[in-house]
Design a protein around this motif. Structure first.
Motif, PDB file in Angstrom:
ATOM      1  N   VAL A  26       0.805  -1.221   0.000  1.00  0.00           N
ATOM      2  CA  VAL A  26       0.000   0.000   0.000  1.00  0.00           C
ATOM      3  C   VAL A  26       0.840   1.273   0.000  1.00  0.00           C
ATOM      4  O   VAL A  26       0.313   2.363  -0.190  1.00  0.00           O
ATOM      5  N   SER A  27       2.149   1.117   0.203  1.00  0.00           N
ATOM      6  CA  SER A  27       3.041   2.272   0.227  1.00  0.00           C
ATOM      7  C   SER A  27       4.459   1.780  -0.004  1.00  0.00           C
ATOM      8  O   SER A  27       4.826   0.702   0.471  1.00  0.00           O
ATOM      9  N   SER A  28       5.268   2.590  -0.725  1.00  0.00           N
ATOM     10  CA  SER A  28       6.660   2.202  -0.945  1.00  0.00           C
ATOM     11  C   SER A  28       7.497   3.427  -1.275  1.00  0.00           C
ATOM     12  O   SER A  28       6.987   4.443  -1.742  1.00  0.00           O
ATOM     13  N   SER A  29       8.799   3.297  -1.016  1.00  0.00           N
ATOM     14  CA  SER A  29       9.737   4.356  -1.374  1.00  0.00           C
ATOM     15  C   SER A  29      11.139   3.769  -1.472  1.00  0.00           C
ATOM     16  O   SER A  29      11.403   2.678  -0.959  1.00  0.00           O
ATOM     17  N   CYS A  30      12.042   4.514  -2.132  1.00  0.00           N
ATOM     18  CA  CYS A  30      13.419   4.065  -2.268  1.00  0.00           C
ATOM     19  C   CYS A  30      14.339   5.271  -2.436  1.00  0.00           C
ATOM     20  O   CYS A  30      13.990   6.218  -3.139  1.00  0.00           O
ATOM     21  N   ASP A  31      15.481   5.209  -1.755  1.00  0.00           N
ATOM     22  CA  ASP A  31      16.538   6.210  -1.900  1.00  0.00           C
ATOM     23  C   ASP A  31      17.764   5.515  -2.465  1.00  0.00           C
ATOM     24  O   ASP A  31      18.056   4.373  -2.099  1.00  0.00           O
ATOM     25  N   TYR A  32      18.507   6.216  -3.329  1.00  0.00           N
ATOM     26  CA  TYR A  32      19.631   5.622  -4.040  1.00  0.00           C
ATOM     27  C   TYR A  32      20.937   6.301  -3.634  1.00  0.00           C
ATOM     28  O   TYR A  32      21.004   7.523  -3.546  1.00  0.00           O
ATOM     29  N   PHE A  33      21.974   5.482  -3.398  1.00  0.00           N
ATOM     30  CA  PHE A  33      23.257   5.998  -2.944  1.00  0.00           C
ATOM     31  C   PHE A  33      24.398   5.695  -3.917  1.00  0.00           C
ATOM     32  O   PHE A  33      25.341   6.452  -4.014  1.00  0.00           O
ATOM     33  N   ALA A  34      24.327   4.550  -4.590  1.00  0.00           N
ATOM     34  CA  ALA A  34      25.371   4.133  -5.533  1.00  0.00           C
ATOM     35  C   ALA A  34      24.752   3.203  -6.568  1.00  0.00           C
ATOM     36  O   ALA A  34      23.768   2.514  -6.291  1.00  0.00           O
ATOM     37  N   SER A  35      25.326   3.158  -7.740  1.00  0.00           N
ATOM     38  CA  SER A  35      24.786   2.328  -8.825  1.00  0.00           C
ATOM     39  C   SER A  35      25.179   0.863  -8.679  1.00  0.00           C
ATOM     40  O   SER A  35      26.243   0.536  -8.146  1.00  0.00           O
ATOM     41  N   ILE A  36      24.314   0.015  -9.199  1.00  0.00           N
ATOM     42  CA  ILE A  36      24.645  -1.383  -9.436  1.00  0.00           C
ATOM     43  C   ILE A  36      24.339  -1.661 -10.901  1.00  0.00           C
ATOM     44  O   ILE A  36      23.571  -0.927 -11.525  1.00  0.00           O
ATOM     45  N   ALA A  37      24.959  -2.698 -11.440  1.00  0.00           N
ATOM     46  CA  ALA A  37      24.750  -3.043 -12.848  1.00  0.00           C
ATOM     47  C   ALA A  37      24.961  -4.535 -13.036  1.00  0.00           C
ATOM     48  O   ALA A  37      25.696  -5.170 -12.284  1.00  0.00           O
ATOM     49  N   TYR A  38      24.311  -5.081 -14.046  1.00  0.00           N
ATOM     50  CA  TYR A  38      24.560  -6.464 -14.433  1.00  0.00           C
ATOM     51  C   TYR A  38      26.030  -6.578 -14.800  1.00  0.00           C
ATOM     52  O   TYR A  38      26.547  -5.700 -15.498  1.00  0.00           O
ATOM     53  N   PRO A  39      26.751  -7.566 -14.326  1.00  0.00           N
ATOM     54  CA  PRO A  39      26.359  -8.796 -13.637  1.00  0.00           C
ATOM     55  C   PRO A  39      26.607  -8.793 -12.122  1.00  0.00           C
ATOM     56  O   PRO A  39      26.976  -9.812 -11.558  1.00  0.00           O
ATOM     57  N   ASP A  40      26.391  -7.640 -11.447  1.00  0.00           N
ATOM     58  CA  ASP A  40      26.609  -7.591 -10.001  1.00  0.00           C
ATOM     59  C   ASP A  40      25.754  -8.616  -9.267  1.00  0.00           C
ATOM     60  O   ASP A  40      24.586  -8.838  -9.611  1.00  0.00           O
ATOM     61  N   LEU A  41      26.352  -9.220  -8.266  1.00  0.00           N
ATOM     62  CA  LEU A  41      25.607 -10.053  -7.326  1.00  0.00           C
ATOM     63  C   LEU A  41      25.244  -9.144  -6.166  1.00  0.00           C
ATOM     64  O   LEU A  41      26.088  -8.405  -5.659  1.00  0.00           O
ATOM     65  N   ILE A  42      23.974  -9.194  -5.765  1.00  0.00           N
ATOM     66  CA  ILE A  42      23.521  -8.318  -4.686  1.00  0.00           C
ATOM     67  C   ILE A  42      22.872  -9.129  -3.572  1.00  0.00           C
ATOM     68  O   ILE A  42      22.506 -10.292  -3.759  1.00  0.00           O
ATOM     69  N   GLU A  43      22.747  -8.479  -2.440  1.00  0.00           N
ATOM     70  CA  GLU A  43      22.038  -9.044  -1.296  1.00  0.00           C
ATOM     71  C   GLU A  43      21.099  -7.960  -0.787  1.00  0.00           C
ATOM     72  O   GLU A  43      21.514  -6.805  -0.620  1.00  0.00           O
TER      73      GLU A  43
END
Length: 143
Positions: free
Chosen positions: A65-82
């Protein structure tokens, strides 16, 4: 006023996710909208595996019912993320998740967000109390 970058130690659970070729946009990094998919996948994987959520036949479903996101640094394929996951607020029928995207093994988040699930009866779409097994799983994520 800028906010501090979230740190790995601030989160209770981590969901590994592999970026995909089509996650990148024309600028060569993962498009902002894709982060919401990462959040949704991390939360629902946790609820299915740890909370017994039955996404196909269960009596309750969680609606965002609600969402938000703040960005600090880029990620790109083929990065593995957690994706780090914790619970900021746990109500009777709703929960606010707080999430952060980390490159695998890194301490500082690349992005951080939140979203709110309201649990409803599948048949009526009316809010219901969070079932005990799900609540127990969520309680393990409260800081």
């Amino acid at each position: 006023m800028s906010q501090p970058t979230p740190q790995r130690a601030d989160y209770r659970h981590f969901q590994p996710i592999t970026t995909r070729w089509h996650d990148n946009d024309i600028y060569g990094h993962v498009n902002n909208v894709t982060y919401y998919s990462f959040f949704d996948s991390a939360v629902n994987s946790y609820l299915i595996e740890r909370g017994g959520l039955d996404i196909h036949d269960g009596e309750v479903v969680g609606f965002v019912v609600s969402s938000s996101c703040d960005y600090f640094a880029s990620i790109a394929y083929p990065d593995l993320i957690e994706v780090g996951l914790r619970v900021g607020k746990l109500g009777n029928s709703s929960v606010q998740y707080e999430l952060a995207v980390f490159k695998a093994g890194e301490e500082e988040a690349c992005a951080a967000g939140r979203f709110v699930h309201v649990f409803v009866d599948r048949a009526s779409n009316q809010p219901v109390a969070i079932p005990a097994e799900l609540r127990e799983a969520m309680e393990q994520l409260v800081l």
